[in-house]
Structures are given as C-alpha cells and as structure tokens.
Design a protein around this motif. Structure first.
Motif, PDB file in Angstrom:
ATOM      1  N   PHE A  27       0.853  -1.182   0.000  1.00  0.00           N
ATOM      2  CA  PHE A  27       0.000   0.000   0.000  1.00  0.00           C
ATOM      3  C   PHE A  27       0.895   1.240   0.000  1.00  0.00           C
ATOM      4  O   PHE A  27       1.509   1.584   1.010  1.00  0.00           O
ATOM      5  CB  PHE A  27      -0.903  -0.007   1.239  1.00  0.00           C
ATOM      6  N   GLN A  31      -2.214   4.945  -2.558  1.00  0.00           N
ATOM      7  CA  GLN A  31      -3.221   3.915  -2.310  1.00  0.00           C
ATOM      8  C   GLN A  31      -3.891   4.123  -0.958  1.00  0.00           C
ATOM      9  O   GLN A  31      -5.102   3.926  -0.818  1.00  0.00           O
ATOM     10  CB  GLN A  31      -2.581   2.523  -2.392  1.00  0.00           C
ATOM     11  N   THR A 165      -9.332  -4.381  -1.759  1.00  0.00           N
ATOM     12  CA  THR A 165      -9.381  -2.927  -1.663  1.00  0.00           C
ATOM     13  C   THR A 165     -10.814  -2.466  -1.468  1.00  0.00           C
ATOM     14  O   THR A 165     -11.771  -3.191  -1.785  1.00  0.00           O
ATOM     15  CB  THR A 165      -8.813  -2.267  -2.934  1.00  0.00           C
TER      16      THR A 165
END
Length: 470
Positions: A27, A31, A165
C-alpha cells in the motif's frame, strides 16, 4: 465490468491472478489516500440484496475455479449434496484439474475441465448451463472473476477475503445490485457449532444487550507461508504479507460476531482504529532461509506485516468489537469468539465456556445449553457434516445451506454487503496502522438499509429439503 477492471486484467496478466508478484507493491501513500476517499463513498442503492431470494433452482449447476488448497475440498463436499450438478472445474495447472476429475470418478458428476492458461476460467464462465461459480483462487483474482461471473448471469461464492481494496468492495456491491445475482463470501466460521449456538443464544436474549464482541485469526502459518512446494501457488500468500501492514485476514473472527450483533441488519460499524506490532519473525526467517537457498534472497530485505494486529470497532449502536490477527507467532490456534452482554458471556478458546456471573458454567450446564440452543441446521445436518468433514464439519454445513437456499429461493445467510464490509476491514486497518492508529470511518455498503434489514435466519423455514449422500 468497468473499463478500469478490464484494463487491469489486460495489463496485469498472470500478476493480476496473484500467480507472480502478488502484493509486492504493498500500500503506497497514494493507495492509502484512495482508501480514505473510498471510505467516504455513499451507496445509492439500486436494489437491496439483503433478504433477497433469487428464483428457485431445482438443480444447482456449479463450476469451480481454483483447485489448489481449498478447491478440491469444496468440490468433494458439493458432490455429496443432492440437487447439484458439478458441470465444470478449472485451474491454471492441468494436473490439479486431472486430480479432481479423478476424485469424482465414482460420483454422479462428470465435469468438463478447463486449464492451461491464465484465462481458461473465462471460457468456463461464459457457458450458459451454469448457475453458480465458486471462486477459490489467490485473493488478487476474487473480484475480477466475481464481477465477470455476475455479469455473465451467474451467482458467485468466493473464498475469504472477497476483496482486497475498498474500490473492489464497492464494485462487488454495485455489480450484485445491478445484476441481482448473489455474491456470497464463504465465511465458514459462521457455521461452526459453538458460533451457531451463541448466535441462537443471542437471539433468545441469553446475553441481554450485547455490549462487546471479540474474534481473531491466531494461527502459526510461518512455515507454510515460506513453503516452496506443496504450499501456496507461487508463494502468493507470503507476498500478501510483504509490505501490507494490517489485519489481512479478519473475516474468520469478524463474521460470527457481526451476525451476533446483527451488523448490516439492525446495527452498523461506525469507525475503527488499528495497531500492529513490529515484525519480529518474518524478515528474520526469510534471511535465515536465504543463507541456504537463493530462492529467498528477494524476500530477505522485505518489510513484512507486523506479527500481531489488533483492530477495534465502534458500532452505530455503541457496541465495541476487537479483532486480532497473528499468523507468525508460536501460539495455539484461536479465533477467540467472545460475546459479552449485560446478562452473560460466552467464549470459545482456549475452552468453550459460558457464564452469567463470576463462575463459568459446569459441564452439565453446558450440555443443557447445547440441548436448548443448538439451531435447526445443526440438528439436521450436523452429524453428517462431522462425518463428511471440512474443518470439523462447518465447511459442509456452509455448502449445504448455500445449496438449500438456492434450491428454495431463500435469501442467503451472507450477502454481498457482508462480503464487502468484512473484507473492507483489511484495507481500513492498513490505513489506520499507517496513520498511527488514527480512526477511520467504515463505509455503509447497505446505503442505510441496515436500519430495516431483517437479521439472518437461523431456522430452516421454507427449506431444509436438500438431501445428502453419505
């Protein structure tokens, strides 16, 4: 399917499937920023999938993608249920497909086989004689396959977690609502015997007002995650643990607690905060292995997930939830499963116990509770489930219940909102860990319908007529 999803599939190739390089990027800050943005999204609900019973299926025609660690067991258990046709099986590796095909030779099932390429599964899903697709692949593939299958007019059942996600969680919700196809994440621990009994107890008011719940996935997988052969295909699960720092596998502990608290069906998560210890073991183990085997050299300097993650949730109605994750420390297996209320408490590990005061119930009292609160599904198929197997029988009860709901047009016990919310726990926890345990709002995937959605049914009303072959 969105253009972004098509581009992802087109550009990523095998990497998109989690077969090479899965999770290596981790990440990044952009992100993490996207997690915060996606957490603020609202669902303008097209159609409420909670409580929705799709048209009855006299025969459930099934296809399976992914025949690695979990897939063969799913196929075998499905083959024991009447009113089912296993029509097709698929895996990237032809030998795995052949092995499952051979396993079914003495059963009523003779599935077509698909293998040999990263996209062989698409040919299977495009068939018009399948009702449901079971997705049992590395995590990277779950949402691309599920979205493709729902858009191809199939229900989907996905191994945990359903998504990685928040964007993927929203995509599952939007696709399921638009297509009116079920999207179930197969959280088998919701069907374990003690968890189902405590759910029944909560419904009967045994605990009074439920105040607090705890769950976990504490399971020493250090050796398995670093196993080159006979472990996870192309080390995909080890790669998931590199750089991503949070609760990466929350749903086993979370799912049963959410059902007890009627999350998505009477209550909703409000916000969470998450903290991880440092990694004291994974990098060290990788460095030790690299000294003897160059294969592990690329892992030796990776920053792995912290050993222990603890995530706390506050619900809209003021309850609290604690979920832990540790898959490296040398500890006995535990999912905790603790339910605490104004009148009593139950806890599963290290020993099943119930109390309404300072002392745990005696063995005789526990037996009386089991006789009173064992739900209908356990009474009907529990003993058969233990014989057929799958984590002590809970896997089979989950599969049997799914088939029975599809055959009778009943709502599923776990819908797409559960799949999205329970999976969202991971990226939300990652954001919080990266921001010094700062709290983050939990998105409401139900679009507010949690206020009126009915709790999960623990009866067999309208169903229970699906047979089993022993």
């Amino acid at each position: 399917m969105s253009n972004n999803r098509r581009d992802f599939l087109k550009l990523s190739g095998l990497a998109g499937m989690g077969l090479v390089g899965a999770g290596m990027s981790g990440f990044t800050q952009p992100q993490l920023d996207e997690v915060l943005r996606q957490s603020k999204r609202k669902n303008n609900q097209r159609f409420n999938m909670s409580g929705y019973g799709a048209p009855k299926l006299d025969t459930v025609r099934a296809g399976f993608i992914g025949l690695g660690m979990r897939g063969p067991g799913h196929v075998e258990r499905m083959s024991k249920i009447t009113g089912v046709e296993i029509k097709a099986i698929c895996d990237l590796v032809p030998e795995k497909v052949d092995k499952v095909k051979e396993m079914l030779k003495d059963s009523p099932h003779d599935p077509d086989t698909y293998s040999g390429s990263a996209y062989a599964w698409k040919k299977m899903v495009d068939r018009d004689d399948l009702d449901i697709i079971f997705i049992l692949t590395p995590w990277e593939w779950h949402v691309p396959m599920a979205v493709y299958a729902m858009e191809a007019d199939k229900h989907v059942a996905i191994e945990v977690p359903a998504a990685k996600t928040l964007e993927e969680c929203w995509e599952l919700v939007e696709t399921s609502e638009r297509t009116r196809k079920h999207c179930m994440m197969m959280e088998n621990c919701c069907y374990d015997f003690f968890e189902m009994m405590t759910l029944n107890m909560a419904r009967d008011g045994f605990f009074g007002d439920v105040i607090h719940g705890e769950g976990a996935y504490i399971h020493d997988l250090l050796g398995l995650n670093f196993k080159k052969e006979g472990g996870y295909e192309d080390m995909w699960r080890l790669k998931e643990n590199a750089h991503r720092n949070g609760n990466l596998y929350a749903t086993h502990g979370l799912g049963p607690i959410c059902q007890v608290m009627d999350i998505n069906r009477g209550d909703q998560m409000d916000y969470l905060t998450s903290l991880s210890s440092n990694d004291f073991m994974m990098q060290q183990h990788a460095q030790e292995l690299a000294e003897e085997d160059d294969f592990f050299a690329s892992y030796a300097n990776m920053q792995f997930r912290g050993n222990m993650n603890t995530t706390m949730v506050k619900t809209k109605k003021g309850r609290s939830i604690m979920i832990q994750h540790d898959v490296t420390s040398p500890r006995p297996y535990s999912r905790i499963h603790l339910v605490s209320g104004t009148k009593g408490i139950a806890r599963k590990w290290p020993k099943q116990g119930v109390a309404t005061g300072h002392r745990w119930f005696s063995d005789e009292q526990m037996q009386e509770l089991e006789e009173k609160y064992t739900p209908e599904i356990t009474k009907k198929v529990g003993e058969m489930a233990k014989k057929i197997g799958g984590h002590g029988g809970m896997d089979f009860m989950m599969t049997w219940r799914l088939v029975d709901c599809l055959r009778n047009g009943l709502p599923l016990d776990q819908d797409v909102y559960d799949a999205a919310l329970w999976s969202a726990f991971s990226p939300l926890s990652e954001w919080s860990v990266a921001n010094k345990a700062t709290s983050i709002d939990v998105p409401d995937f139900t679009g507010g319908s949690w206020k009126t959605n009915k709790p999960v049914s623990i009866t067999l009303e309208g169903g229970g007529n699906t047979g089993v072959r022993i």
